[in-house]
Design an enzyme around this catalytic site. Structure first.
Site, PDB file in Angstrom:
ATOM      1  N   CYS A  20     -43.181 -82.520  40.081  1.00  0.00           N
ATOM      2  CA  CYS A  20     -43.190 -82.254  41.516  1.00  0.00           C
ATOM      3  C   CYS A  20     -42.443 -83.350  42.269  1.00  0.00           C
ATOM      4  O   CYS A  20     -42.737 -84.536  42.102  1.00  0.00           O
ATOM      5  CB  CYS A  20     -44.620 -82.158  42.036  1.00  0.00           C
ATOM      6  SG  CYS A  20     -44.700 -81.815  43.811  1.00  0.00           S
ATOM      7  N   PRO A  61     -45.361 -72.934  38.017  1.00  0.00           N
ATOM      8  CA  PRO A  61     -46.379 -73.286  39.015  1.00  0.00           C
ATOM      9  C   PRO A  61     -45.715 -73.721  40.312  1.00  0.00           C
ATOM     10  O   PRO A  61     -44.800 -74.545  40.298  1.00  0.00           O
ATOM     11  CB  PRO A  61     -47.133 -74.444  38.353  1.00  0.00           C
ATOM     12  CG  PRO A  61     -46.128 -75.059  37.419  1.00  0.00           C
ATOM     13  CD  PRO A  61     -45.263 -73.934  36.942  1.00  0.00           C
ATOM     14  N   MET A  62     -46.163 -73.162  41.436  1.00  0.00           N
ATOM     15  CA  MET A  62     -45.632 -73.538  42.743  1.00  0.00           C
ATOM     16  C   MET A  62     -46.783 -73.625  43.727  1.00  0.00           C
ATOM     17  O   MET A  62     -47.480 -72.628  43.974  1.00  0.00           O
ATOM     18  CB  MET A  62     -44.601 -72.507  43.223  1.00  0.00           C
ATOM     19  CG  MET A  62     -43.322 -72.453  42.415  1.00  0.00           C
ATOM     20  SD  MET A  62     -42.155 -71.195  43.017  1.00  0.00           S
ATOM     21  CE  MET A  62     -42.925 -69.696  42.364  1.00  0.00           C
ATOM     22  N   ALA A  63     -46.989 -74.804  44.280  1.00  0.00           N
ATOM     23  CA  ALA A  63     -48.069 -75.004  45.238  1.00  0.00           C
ATOM     24  C   ALA A  63     -47.838 -74.127  46.462  1.00  0.00           C
ATOM     25  O   ALA A  63     -46.734 -74.081  47.013  1.00  0.00           O
ATOM     26  CB  ALA A  63     -48.148 -76.469  45.644  1.00  0.00           C
TER      27      ALA A  63
END
Length: 353
Positions: free
Chosen positions: A108, A24-26
């Protein structure tokens, strides 16, 4: 599959397609990119981080991050926050909306996340970690996973203790980025902590950090004993990395790079998906960072040429201009001395030690 290749891991009742996962990468792993990476071989894709505060879900950014329409399962949704009750409620609501895996973000390193006592900041408070994990697992019937770093700083590498808390709480799989929070993304990932975590728990462990090639993926899996690799920045501009890693793990062969025709088709499809998902105005702008990554990863272009092409693309204002750029790019990017290679051709590789 090779006789020595372990089967893909399971997350609860879900058996993954292979041992390569999109992290997951914003701002990166939106629905268009997730669908593209899955199409090109990712065994699981994880959505962008969503705040656990439902009062903020009305924003356009949150609505788009929570849009999983048309995606095959298992659909994994990552939530972030620092309050156990709020995270549990967010998990329950996301499960009601179709999430099949809930992932909790404790990895994060961004200041705006850590300043709210969320993300990797939670690793400083193991009692709160346990409270959050137990609350979220109890709130939903779908499997819950966790993403962490090795610790908050070099003096508090508590990844093994957090992993044991996770297993005790009922977490079904654990992704570990091989850096502590204060490193952010600098230096090099270390894999000793990941190996120690894998030895300490019985749940699947996914190794994350600096996985940028099939050989690196194989080396990290061999060294750590992890059940899968999780690829983040290595997929930016290179969504083909998933099939390349999977093929190498299965067959010990290195796939040839994608042909120019395939590159053109994939980039055009990616642009179309971005324009459709965000609308042309935002889609054109969001496409700029993705095409910048594609250009940065093209070894046939020197730095000056990459910069010139990126500047040209960033000045384009319509989807038609962007498509024309992609068509022209691969008509001129191929070195004249390079002999064309058949798509899908392979060359024998040697497993990294």
């Amino acid at each position: 599959m090779s006789e020595t290749q372990p089967p893909p891991p399971r997350i609860g009742r879900h058996s993954l397609a292979n041992r390569v996962i999109l992290a997951p990468m914003a701002g990166v792993t939106d629905r268009p990119f997730r669908q593209l990476c899955r199409r090109l071989g990712a065994g699981l894709v994880v959505g962008e981080m969503v705040t656990a505060d439902p009062s903020l879900w009305h924003t356009r950014k949150s609505r788009l991050r929570m849009d999983h329409r048309g995606e095959p399962g298992p659909r994994s949704v990552q939530i972030a926050g620092g309050d156990a009750a709020m995270l549990a409620e967010a998990a329950r609501l996301n499960a009601e909306m179709g999430a099949e895996i809930i992932d909790i973000n404790m990895g994060c390193p961004a200041k705006k996340v850590c300043n709210k006592a969320a993300g990797s900041a939670l690793l400083r408070d193991e009692a709160l970690v346990a409270e959050i994990l137990e609350a979220v697992v109890a709130a939903v019937e779908v499997p819950v996973t966790l993403k962490i770093r090795t610790g908050w700083c070099a003096d508090s590498n508590n990844g093994v203790r957090v992993a044991r808390l996770a297993e005790q709480a009922g977490i079904q799989a654990l992704a570990v980025h091989g850096r502590h929070r204060q490193q952010r993304y600098t230096g090099h990932a270390e894999y000793d902590t990941i190996a120690a975590i894998k030895a300490a728990v019985g749940i699947p462990v996914f190794a994350n950090g600096d996985i940028d090639s099939p050989h690196k993926a194989a080396a990290v899996l061999d060294y750590t004993g992890a059940d899968a690799v999780m690829v983040g920045r290595g997929a930016q501009g290179n969504p083909w990395i998933f099939r390349e890693i999977d093929h190498y793990l299965r067959h010990g062969e290195t796939l040839a790079p994608p042909s120019d025709d395939e590159r053109t088709g994939v980039l055009r499809d990616h642009l179309d998906a971005l324009h459709a998902f965000y609308g042309e105005h935002m889609g054109v702008r969001i496409a700029r960072k993705h095409v910048g990554w594609y250009l940065a990863g093209d070894a046939r272009l020197d730095e000056a040429r990459r910069g010139e092409l990126k500047g040209r693309f960033n000045r384009l204002e319509s989807r038609h201009e962007q498509h024309r750029f992609i068509d022209d790019l691969f008509g001129h990017a191929r070195p004249s001395a390079a002999a064309p290679r058949e798509p899908g051709a392979t060359s024998k590789g040697t497993r990294a030690a």
